[in-house]
Design a protein around this motif. Sequence first.
Motif, short mmCIF file in Angstrom:
data_model
loop_
_atom_site.label_atom_id
_atom_site.label_comp_id
_atom_site.label_asym_id
_atom_site.label_seq_id
_atom_site.Cartn_x
_atom_site.Cartn_y
_atom_site.Cartn_z
N MET A 1 0.85 -1.17 0.00
CA MET A 1 0.00 0.00 0.00
C MET A 1 0.89 1.24 0.00
N PRO A 2 0.58 2.22 -0.82
CA PRO A 2 1.40 3.42 -0.86
C PRO A 2 1.26 4.24 0.43
N ILE A 3 2.27 5.02 0.69
CA ILE A 3 2.24 5.90 1.85
C ILE A 3 1.50 7.17 1.44
N ASN A 4 0.56 7.58 2.27
CA ASN A 4 -0.34 8.67 1.95
C ASN A 4 0.10 9.98 2.62
N ILE A 5 -0.02 11.08 1.88
CA ILE A 5 0.19 12.42 2.43
C ILE A 5 -1.18 13.10 2.37
N PRO A 6 -1.96 13.06 3.49
CA PRO A 6 -3.33 13.55 3.44
C PRO A 6 -3.50 15.06 3.33
N ARG A 7 -2.45 15.82 3.62
CA ARG A 7 -2.55 17.28 3.47
C ARG A 7 -1.19 17.84 3.14
N GLY A 8 -1.20 18.95 2.46
CA GLY A 8 0.06 19.58 2.10
C GLY A 8 0.76 18.85 0.97
N LYS A 9 2.03 19.14 0.85
CA LYS A 9 2.81 18.53 -0.22
C LYS A 9 4.09 17.95 0.37
N THR A 10 4.80 17.27 -0.46
CA THR A 10 6.04 16.64 -0.03
C THR A 10 7.18 17.64 -0.05
N ASP A 11 8.24 17.30 0.65
CA ASP A 11 9.47 18.07 0.63
C ASP A 11 10.62 17.09 0.85
N GLU A 12 11.83 17.59 0.93
CA GLU A 12 12.99 16.71 1.04
C GLU A 12 12.94 15.85 2.31
N VAL A 13 12.55 16.43 3.42
CA VAL A 13 12.47 15.67 4.68
C VAL A 13 11.38 14.61 4.60
N ILE A 14 10.22 14.99 4.12
CA ILE A 14 9.13 14.01 3.99
C ILE A 14 9.53 12.89 3.04
N ASP A 15 10.20 13.22 1.95
CA ASP A 15 10.65 12.17 1.03
C ASP A 15 11.60 11.19 1.71
N GLN A 16 12.47 11.68 2.57
CA GLN A 16 13.39 10.79 3.28
C GLN A 16 12.64 9.90 4.28
N ILE A 17 11.65 10.47 4.95
CA ILE A 17 10.85 9.67 5.88
C ILE A 17 10.07 8.61 5.12
N ILE A 18 9.51 8.99 3.99
CA ILE A 18 8.79 8.02 3.15
C ILE A 18 9.72 6.89 2.72
N ASP A 19 10.92 7.21 2.31
CA ASP A 19 11.87 6.17 1.90
C ASP A 19 12.13 5.19 3.04
N ALA A 20 12.31 5.70 4.25
CA ALA A 20 12.56 4.82 5.40
C ALA A 20 11.33 3.97 5.71
N LEU A 21 10.15 4.58 5.67
CA LEU A 21 8.92 3.85 6.01
C LEU A 21 8.45 2.94 4.89
N GLN A 22 8.92 3.15 3.68
CA GLN A 22 8.56 2.26 2.57
C GLN A 22 9.02 0.84 2.87
N LYS A 23 10.17 0.70 3.48
CA LYS A 23 10.66 -0.62 3.86
C LYS A 23 9.74 -1.26 4.89
N TYR A 24 9.25 -0.46 5.84
CA TYR A 24 8.29 -0.97 6.82
C TYR A 24 7.02 -1.42 6.09
N ALA A 25 6.53 -0.59 5.19
CA ALA A 25 5.29 -0.90 4.46
C ALA A 25 5.42 -2.19 3.65
N GLU A 26 6.58 -2.41 3.05
CA GLU A 26 6.79 -3.63 2.27
C GLU A 26 6.76 -4.87 3.16
#
Length: 107
Positions: A1-26
């Motif tokens: 399941m993709p990681i959701n950003i329910p409000r606002g937009k992404t930025d460099e920090v959010i992208d790094q957090i998403i990368d780390a949590l993508q492994k958890y999601a998998e």
Amino acid sequence: MPINIPRGKTDEVIDQIIDALQKYAEQHPQAKIDLYRQNPVSVRVRIVDPEFSGQRKPERNHKVWTYLDQLPEEVQSDISTLLLLTPDEKSKSFANFEFDDPVPSQL
């Protein structure tokens, strides 16, 4: 399941957090992960995972921080809220209500 950003937009920090949590999601395909930037210095993260059932908060934190610990310290410091809930807890958590309907930032 993709990681959701329910409000606002992404930025460099959010992208790094998403990368780390993508492994958890998998590795936890039933988990639902949402995150967003609350203000310039605060990112909120929520993970709703049925696998948290029967686990105490320290166990849940340890499980998730295994992934977040790989982030640089300055990225970790932007994580102001980390909600780790089971699906049943989601509807009962006051912190979850604030996550879904945050008080506007005063910054």
